[in-house]
Design an enzyme around this catalytic site. Sequence first.
Site, mmCIF file in Angstrom:
data_model
loop_
_atom_site.group_PDB
_atom_site.id
_atom_site.type_symbol
_atom_site.label_atom_id
_atom_site.label_comp_id
_atom_site.label_asym_id
_atom_site.label_seq_id
_atom_site.Cartn_x
_atom_site.Cartn_y
_atom_site.Cartn_z
ATOM 1 N N TRP A 149 0.681 -1.298 0.050
ATOM 2 C CA TRP A 149 -0.011 -0.058 -0.135
ATOM 3 C C TRP A 149 0.844 1.273 -0.123
ATOM 4 O O TRP A 149 0.503 2.202 -0.519
ATOM 5 C CB TRP A 149 -0.997 0.010 1.119
ATOM 6 C CG TRP A 149 -0.095 -0.113 2.430
ATOM 7 C CD1 TRP A 149 0.139 -1.170 3.175
ATOM 8 C CD2 TRP A 149 0.425 0.911 3.313
ATOM 9 N NE1 TRP A 149 0.848 -1.024 4.207
ATOM 10 C CE2 TRP A 149 1.223 0.445 4.468
ATOM 11 C CE3 TRP A 149 0.547 2.222 3.127
ATOM 12 C CZ2 TRP A 149 1.859 1.153 5.216
ATOM 13 C CZ3 TRP A 149 1.225 3.038 4.000
ATOM 14 C CH2 TRP A 149 1.805 2.381 5.090
ATOM 15 N N ASN A 150 2.134 1.228 0.508
ATOM 16 C CA ASN A 150 2.801 2.344 0.736
ATOM 17 C C ASN A 150 3.691 2.734 -0.751
ATOM 18 O O ASN A 150 4.127 1.773 -1.357
ATOM 19 C CB ASN A 150 3.947 2.357 1.810
ATOM 20 C CG ASN A 150 5.097 1.358 1.407
ATOM 21 O OD1 ASN A 150 4.823 0.257 0.787
ATOM 22 N ND2 ASN A 150 6.298 1.606 1.768
ATOM 23 N N LYS A 173 -1.874 -5.914 -9.299
ATOM 24 C CA LYS A 173 -2.497 -6.142 -8.038
ATOM 25 C C LYS A 173 -2.145 -5.272 -6.894
ATOM 26 O O LYS A 173 -1.075 -5.137 -6.440
ATOM 27 C CB LYS A 173 -2.349 -7.501 -7.471
ATOM 28 C CG LYS A 173 -3.322 -7.924 -6.289
ATOM 29 C CD LYS A 173 -2.630 -8.863 -5.212
ATOM 30 C CE LYS A 173 -3.146 -8.785 -4.071
ATOM 31 N NZ LYS A 173 -3.451 -7.497 -3.307
ATOM 32 N N GLY A 226 6.729 -6.151 -1.098
ATOM 33 C CA GLY A 226 5.927 -6.312 0.110
ATOM 34 C C GLY A 226 6.883 -6.996 1.172
ATOM 35 O O GLY A 226 8.182 -6.731 1.033
ATOM 36 N N GLY A 227 6.506 -7.822 2.046
ATOM 37 C CA GLY A 227 7.035 -8.142 3.260
ATOM 38 C C GLY A 227 7.624 -9.773 2.668
ATOM 39 O O GLY A 227 7.121 -10.464 2.033
ATOM 40 N N GLU A 248 11.233 -7.180 -4.148
ATOM 41 C CA GLU A 248 11.632 -6.247 -3.327
ATOM 42 C C GLU A 248 11.104 -6.237 -1.772
ATOM 43 O O GLU A 248 9.735 -5.860 -1.666
ATOM 44 C CB GLU A 248 11.396 -4.773 -4.206
ATOM 45 C CG GLU A 248 11.899 -4.711 -5.424
ATOM 46 C CD GLU A 248 13.409 -4.227 -5.332
ATOM 47 O OE1 GLU A 248 13.729 -3.914 -4.353
ATOM 48 O OE2 GLU A 248 14.071 -4.377 -6.500
ATOM 49 N N LEU A 249 11.754 -6.564 -0.959
ATOM 50 C CA LEU A 249 11.357 -6.660 0.310
ATOM 51 C C LEU A 249 11.731 -5.715 1.323
ATOM 52 O O LEU A 249 11.915 -4.394 1.180
ATOM 53 C CB LEU A 249 11.664 -8.110 0.751
ATOM 54 C CG LEU A 249 11.309 -9.285 -0.268
ATOM 55 C CD1 LEU A 249 11.727 -10.631 0.239
ATOM 56 C CD2 LEU A 249 10.035 -9.318 -0.832
ATOM 57 N N CYS A 282 10.370 1.192 3.011
ATOM 58 C CA CYS A 282 11.329 0.151 2.976
ATOM 59 C C CYS A 282 12.528 0.499 3.490
ATOM 60 O O CYS A 282 13.608 -0.451 3.806
ATOM 61 C CB CYS A 282 11.160 -0.895 1.721
ATOM 62 S SG CYS A 282 11.508 0.330 0.407
ATOM 63 N N GLU A 380 11.874 -5.396 10.982
ATOM 64 C CA GLU A 380 11.259 -4.421 10.247
ATOM 65 C C GLU A 380 9.776 -3.986 10.921
ATOM 66 O O GLU A 380 9.024 -5.046 11.020
ATOM 67 C CB GLU A 380 11.269 -4.737 8.943
ATOM 68 C CG GLU A 380 10.932 -3.555 8.189
ATOM 69 C CD GLU A 380 10.498 -3.484 6.727
ATOM 70 O OE1 GLU A 380 9.344 -4.688 6.430
ATOM 71 O OE2 GLU A 380 10.556 -2.949 5.920
#
Length: 488
Positions: A149-150, A173, A226-227, A248-249, A282, A380
């Site tokens: 969402w960020n 998505k 995301g995570g 990309e976490l 992130c 995190e």
Amino acid sequence: MQQFQQYIDGEFSDASAQFPSTDPSTGRPWALMPEARSADVNRAVEAAERAFYAPEWAGLTATQRGKLLHRLADLIAENAQHLAEIETRDTGKIIRETSAQIAYVADYYRYYAGLADKIEGAHLPIDKPDMEVWLRREPLGVVAAIVPWNSQLFLSAVKIGPALAAGCTLVVKASEEAPAPLLEFARIAHQAGFPPGVLNVVTGFGAECGAVLTRHPKIAHVAFTGGPDTARHIVRNSAENLASTSLELGGKSPFIVFEDADIDSAVNAQISGIFAATGQSCVAGSRLIISAQIKDDFLARLKAKAEAVVIGAPDDMATEVGPLCTLAQRDHALDLIAKSIDQGAGLITGGTVPSGDGFYFPPTILDCSDAPNAPCVHQEFFAPVLSVLSFDTEEEALRLANDTDFGLASGVFTRSLTRAHRMIRGIRAGIVWVNTYRAVSPVAPFGGHGLSGHGREGGLQAALDYTRVKTVWLRTSDDPIPDPFVMR
Ligand code: NAD
């Protein structure tokens, strides 16, 4: 309540279900979002696959694809303020940040528009006579782009831009936490004139929408931000369709300050490094690793600045720190702070949330020098919380910086050129910022390793990553090929 629709095959439609999205500044629902279920996702992937092979898209020259991307960039620039207002409403991210970031997103699309006809193949100096051998760079196929969402317009641009430049088609998505900006982006992108199905935008929950999308047999590549836990689901799902992945976490990025640094600059960079985006970033420099020689003075300055930060409504241009996106995030941050204090961390400022509406959270600084294993140092989490560690020697600074399972970003503040080079070599992270922090550009690759994922976004390589190589062998001799079963 405002209602949003999904975008599939060039048309806006209602999804199988709807769900409410919450305004983080009030804690109350403000809009109804489409909830894509299996049927919607399947329809989107099929549309993207048809579009991938259709002459309206596959038949375009790379230059024509670039022109469509330029048109998209123009539309983003024209609608930047509108998109910023929607992002602020749905995510609580402050308007001064969303306005600046979305205006820059247009530059990302422009960069990839320009790259579309610079994605070149190669000619090989082959070791055989009468043979021409060359490599064609061809698009991968249908890409699933999954974003959190960020900063979602930014994080989707670094996927949509290079994928379209390369000739792929996409199903994007949006996160269920705050999908409005991407759904509104779809309305704007529609006007750019891409053929139907080239770009599709859906939203829904990870367990159904995300899982069906990433497992789908027609998906060639999953570009995910995301995570790490979600990334593990995605990689497991890719065992079904053997799609390639770029991940990309998160990060737990060290921000290292030596005693010879320009202290005013380092303080300001640390303040924006951790408190920008209300700590929901992130690359947040969430671990300050400070020389013991200057620790007390540096922390006193940080504390004063942190306490002067303007906390307020996200749509107010004066606000510097707004609400967190979700209540769950706020509860999680409070829990980790309490556990860290139990383990010996000292609260320097913040740590208590205000009563009243919205998911507000004050800038918080924790001295973890006596609690180096506290959860705030290693986990995190998305909140404006800085953990502080201190060092006596350069070796200790490097050891603390690398004492993490993540490897996304890092910052080093020093005036010593030789020390800067030693730190650049020694830090295990995908990005090292020296005497600066948080700088990004469409030209510069971005990404990490370890729990921060793999693959890079931004730069030329990102466009190449949406292509595969086809090796072509062409025999140039007119002599007949000899019968292989006749002995000579
Ligand atoms: P998240 O992993 O919970 O969700 C991200 C997306 O994955 C959402 O769209 C979600 O619906 C989807 N998803 C969830 N389960 C899924 C499944 N089983 N299959 C497929 N998709 C699924 O992340 P979040 O909490 O929304 O975002 C925060 C995380 O994102 C943090 O860890 C942050 O560091 C990371 N992040 C990384 C970068 C980067 O560039 N490295 C940038 C921003 C955020």
